[in-house]
Design a protein around this motif. Structure first.
Motif, PDB file in Angstrom:
ATOM      1  N   ASP A 138       0.836  -1.090  -0.101  1.00 50.70           N
ATOM      2  CA  ASP A 138       0.024   0.027   0.080  1.00 50.70           C
ATOM      3  C   ASP A 138       0.881   1.225   0.002  1.00 50.70           C
ATOM      4  OD1 ASP A 138      -1.707   2.123   0.530  1.00 50.70           O
ATOM      5  OD2 ASP A 138      -2.952   1.084   1.924  1.00 50.70           O
ATOM      6  N   ASN A 139       1.233   1.755  -1.231  1.00 52.32           N
ATOM      7  CA  ASN A 139       2.101   2.947  -1.350  1.00 52.32           C
ATOM      8  C   ASN A 139       1.483   3.972  -0.654  1.00 52.32           C
ATOM      9  OD1 ASN A 139       3.960   1.303  -2.746  1.00 52.32           O
ATOM     10  ND2 ASN A 139       2.877   2.122  -4.730  1.00 52.32           N
ATOM     11  N   ALA A 140       0.511   4.206  -0.392  1.00 50.94           N
ATOM     12  CA  ALA A 140      -0.299   5.688   0.257  1.00 50.94           C
ATOM     13  C   ALA A 140       0.134   5.417   1.645  1.00 50.94           C
ATOM     14  CB  ALA A 140      -1.744   5.678  -0.108  1.00 50.94           C
ATOM     15  N   LYS A 141       0.010   4.389   2.220  1.00 53.67           N
ATOM     16  CA  LYS A 141       0.309   3.924   3.520  1.00 53.67           C
ATOM     17  C   LYS A 141       2.078   3.629   3.673  1.00 53.67           C
ATOM     18  CE  LYS A 141      -4.393   2.409   4.817  1.00 53.67           C
ATOM     19  NZ  LYS A 141      -4.973   1.487   5.529  1.00 53.67           N
ATOM     20  N   ASN A 142       2.595   3.659   2.831  1.00 56.44           N
ATOM     21  CA  ASN A 142       4.145   3.247   3.154  1.00 56.44           C
ATOM     22  C   ASN A 142       4.339   2.056   3.918  1.00 56.44           C
ATOM     23  OD1 ASN A 142       5.074   5.783   1.691  1.00 56.44           O
ATOM     24  ND2 ASN A 142       4.828   6.879   3.478  1.00 56.44           N
ATOM     25  N   THR A 143       3.543   1.175   3.364  1.00 59.02           N
ATOM     26  CA  THR A 143       3.415  -0.204   4.088  1.00 59.02           C
ATOM     27  C   THR A 143       3.506  -1.444   3.156  1.00 59.02           C
ATOM     28  OG1 THR A 143       2.529   0.886   5.709  1.00 59.02           O
ATOM     29  CG2 THR A 143       2.491  -1.624   5.804  1.00 59.02           C
ATOM     30  N   VAL A 144       4.310  -2.573   3.525  1.00 61.11           N
ATOM     31  CA  VAL A 144       3.981  -3.645   2.422  1.00 61.11           C
ATOM     32  C   VAL A 144       3.657  -4.606   3.616  1.00 61.11           C
ATOM     33  CG1 VAL A 144       5.413  -5.246   1.329  1.00 61.11           C
ATOM     34  CG2 VAL A 144       5.874  -2.848   1.151  1.00 61.11           C
ATOM     35  N   TYR A 145       2.850  -5.857   3.238  1.00 61.07           N
ATOM     36  CA  TYR A 145       2.372  -6.789   3.966  1.00 61.07           C
ATOM     37  C   TYR A 145       2.709  -7.992   3.647  1.00 61.07           C
ATOM     38  CZ  TYR A 145      -0.676  -2.895   5.160  1.00 61.07           C
ATOM     39  OH  TYR A 145      -1.242  -1.418   5.584  1.00 61.07           O
ATOM     40  N   LEU A 146       2.788  -9.051   4.512  1.00 57.27           N
ATOM     41  CA  LEU A 146       2.993 -10.620   4.367  1.00 57.27           C
ATOM     42  C   LEU A 146       1.969 -11.219   5.028  1.00 57.27           C
ATOM     43  CD1 LEU A 146       4.743 -12.370   2.502  1.00 57.27           C
ATOM     44  CD2 LEU A 146       5.934 -12.723   4.767  1.00 57.27           C
ATOM     45  N   GLN A 147       0.876 -11.458   4.420  1.00 58.49           N
ATOM     46  CA  GLN A 147      -0.049 -12.581   4.912  1.00 58.49           C
ATOM     47  C   GLN A 147       0.135 -13.857   4.938  1.00 58.49           C
ATOM     48  OE1 GLN A 147      -3.266 -11.626   6.431  1.00 58.49           O
ATOM     49  NE2 GLN A 147      -3.190 -13.679   7.036  1.00 58.49           N
ATOM     50  N   MET A 148       0.318 -14.656   5.895  1.00 61.83           N
ATOM     51  CA  MET A 148       1.023 -15.945   6.149  1.00 61.83           C
ATOM     52  C   MET A 148      -0.075 -16.904   6.582  1.00 61.83           C
ATOM     53  SD  MET A 148       4.709 -15.000   7.597  1.00 61.83           S
ATOM     54  CE  MET A 148       3.979 -14.700   9.209  1.00 61.83           C
ATOM     55  N   ASN A 149      -0.716 -17.558   5.951  1.00 63.78           N
ATOM     56  CA  ASN A 149      -1.660 -18.790   6.169  1.00 63.78           C
ATOM     57  C   ASN A 149      -1.309 -20.040   6.339  1.00 63.78           C
ATOM     58  OD1 ASN A 149      -3.378 -16.257   5.994  1.00 63.78           O
ATOM     59  ND2 ASN A 149      -3.998 -16.950   3.950  1.00 63.78           N
ATOM     60  N   SER A 150      -2.012 -20.849   6.871  1.00 60.75           N
ATOM     61  CA  SER A 150      -1.280 -22.562   6.902  1.00 60.75           C
ATOM     62  C   SER A 150      -0.090 -22.618   7.460  1.00 60.75           C
ATOM     63  CB  SER A 150      -1.587 -22.933   5.539  1.00 60.75           C
ATOM     64  OG  SER A 150      -2.993 -23.051   5.197  1.00 60.75           O
ATOM     65  N   LEU A 151       0.215 -21.923   8.539  1.00 60.45           N
ATOM     66  CA  LEU A 151       1.489 -21.672   9.002  1.00 60.45           C
ATOM     67  C   LEU A 151       2.179 -23.118   9.579  1.00 60.45           C
ATOM     68  CD1 LEU A 151       1.683 -18.175  10.594  1.00 60.45           C
ATOM     69  CD2 LEU A 151       3.260 -18.946   9.121  1.00 60.45           C
ATOM     70  N   LYS A 152       3.425 -23.382   9.285  1.00 56.67           N
ATOM     71  CA  LYS A 152       3.893 -24.666   9.813  1.00 56.67           C
ATOM     72  C   LYS A 152       5.180 -24.233  11.013  1.00 56.67           C
ATOM     73  CE  LYS A 152       3.130 -26.455   5.033  1.00 56.67           C
ATOM     74  NZ  LYS A 152       4.029 -26.939   3.927  1.00 56.67           N
ATOM     75  N   PRO A 153       5.464 -25.223  11.320  1.00 62.70           N
ATOM     76  CA  PRO A 153       6.524 -25.008  12.493  1.00 62.70           C
ATOM     77  C   PRO A 153       7.879 -24.667  11.768  1.00 62.70           C
ATOM     78  CG  PRO A 153       5.339 -27.107  13.210  1.00 62.70           C
ATOM     79  CD  PRO A 153       4.905 -26.542  11.699  1.00 62.70           C
ATOM     80  N   GLU A 154       8.028 -25.275  10.576  1.00 59.81           N
ATOM     81  CA  GLU A 154       9.365 -24.855   9.909  1.00 59.81           C
ATOM     82  C   GLU A 154       9.261 -23.391   9.185  1.00 59.81           C
ATOM     83  OE1 GLU A 154       7.407 -27.398   9.345  1.00 59.81           O
ATOM     84  OE2 GLU A 154       7.082 -28.043   7.025  1.00 59.81           O
ATOM     85  N   ASP A 155       8.279 -22.913   9.461  1.00 64.22           N
ATOM     86  CA  ASP A 155       8.048 -21.177   9.158  1.00 64.22           C
ATOM     87  C   ASP A 155       8.733 -20.285  10.283  1.00 64.22           C
ATOM     88  OD1 ASP A 155       4.602 -21.709   7.539  1.00 64.22           O
ATOM     89  OD2 ASP A 155       6.652 -21.399   6.454  1.00 64.22           O
ATOM     90  N   THR A 156       8.903 -20.960  11.405  1.00 64.80           N
ATOM     91  CA  THR A 156       9.683 -20.296  12.480  1.00 64.80           C
ATOM     92  C   THR A 156      10.879 -19.657  12.179  1.00 64.80           C
ATOM     93  OG1 THR A 156       8.395 -21.660  14.148  1.00 64.80           O
ATOM     94  CG2 THR A 156      10.492 -20.554  15.019  1.00 64.80           C
ATOM     95  N   ALA A 157      11.110 -18.522  12.411  1.00 66.33           N
ATOM     96  CA  ALA A 157      11.999 -17.469  11.925  1.00 66.33           C
ATOM     97  C   ALA A 157      11.930 -16.144  12.448  1.00 66.33           C
ATOM     98  CB  ALA A 157      12.318 -17.716  10.394  1.00 66.33           C
ATOM     99  N   VAL A 158      12.986 -15.260  12.164  1.00 68.65           N
ATOM    100  CA  VAL A 158      12.897 -14.162  12.226  1.00 68.65           C
ATOM    101  C   VAL A 158      12.767 -13.467  10.898  1.00 68.65           C
ATOM    102  CG1 VAL A 158      13.923 -11.888  12.810  1.00 68.65           C
ATOM    103  CG2 VAL A 158      14.427 -13.818  14.259  1.00 68.65           C
ATOM    104  N   TYR A 159      11.795 -12.783  10.765  1.00 66.77           N
ATOM    105  CA  TYR A 159      11.341 -12.395   9.479  1.00 66.77           C
ATOM    106  C   TYR A 159      12.043 -10.752   9.275  1.00 66.77           C
ATOM    107  CZ  TYR A 159       8.611 -16.321   8.484  1.00 66.77           C
ATOM    108  OH  TYR A 159       8.336 -17.595   7.964  1.00 66.77           O
ATOM    109  N   TYR A 160      12.632 -10.490   7.959  1.00 64.84           N
ATOM    110  CA  TYR A 160      13.153  -9.190   7.670  1.00 64.84           C
ATOM    111  C   TYR A 160      12.309  -8.701   6.361  1.00 64.84           C
ATOM    112  CZ  TYR A 160      16.835 -10.724  10.991  1.00 64.84           C
ATOM    113  OH  TYR A 160      17.472 -10.979  11.902  1.00 64.84           O
TER     114      TYR A 160
END
Length: 125
Positions: free
Chosen positions: A73-95
């Motif tokens: 959303d360029n107007a809000k100067n924000t980028v999103y990451l919608q994460m569904n069906s999360l798995k234990p292997e998705d555990t991490a620090v996200y940058y």
């Protein structure tokens, strides 16, 4: 002063969802490609999802395809990451990271000039 600030991480059960946000300041978001990367304990940083500056084209790592969605959303100067069906292997620090090159949006970390400090995502029951 350029800043990228991630938020939205936390603890979630397997199968759950989270939405990460990357709020940027100090530059005009619409001219930058944005990437989401993650680093799990004891592993190297890897690219997760990317969105172009020009037309909002997106790319995903095979491991998250069909489960994660990147948007901006360029107007809000924000980028999103919608994460569904999360798995234990998705555990991490996200940058999130920003690339001013204009044409590249992919997993090569060398292309990204600016980085946030990360937000922890833990997927566990």
């Amino acid at each position: 002063q350029v800043q990228l600030v991630e938020s939205g991480g936390g603890l979630v059960q397997p199968g759950g969802s989270l939405r990460l946000s990357c709020a940027v300041s100090g530059f005009t978001l619409e001219y930058y490609a944005i990437g989401w990367f993650r680093q799990a304990p004891g592993k190297g940083r890897e690219g997760v999802s990317f969105i172009s500056s020009a037309d909002g084209s997106t790319q995903y790592a095979d491991s998250v395809k069909g489960r994660f969605t990147i948007s901006r959303d360029n107007a809000k100067n924000t980028v999103y990451l919608q994460m569904n069906s999360l798995k234990p292997e998705d555990t991490a620090v996200y940058y999130c990271a920003a690339d001013s090159g204009g044409t590249y949006y992919g997993p090569d970390m060398r292309e990204y000039e600016y980085w946030g400090q990360g937000t922890q995502v833990t997927v566990s029951s």
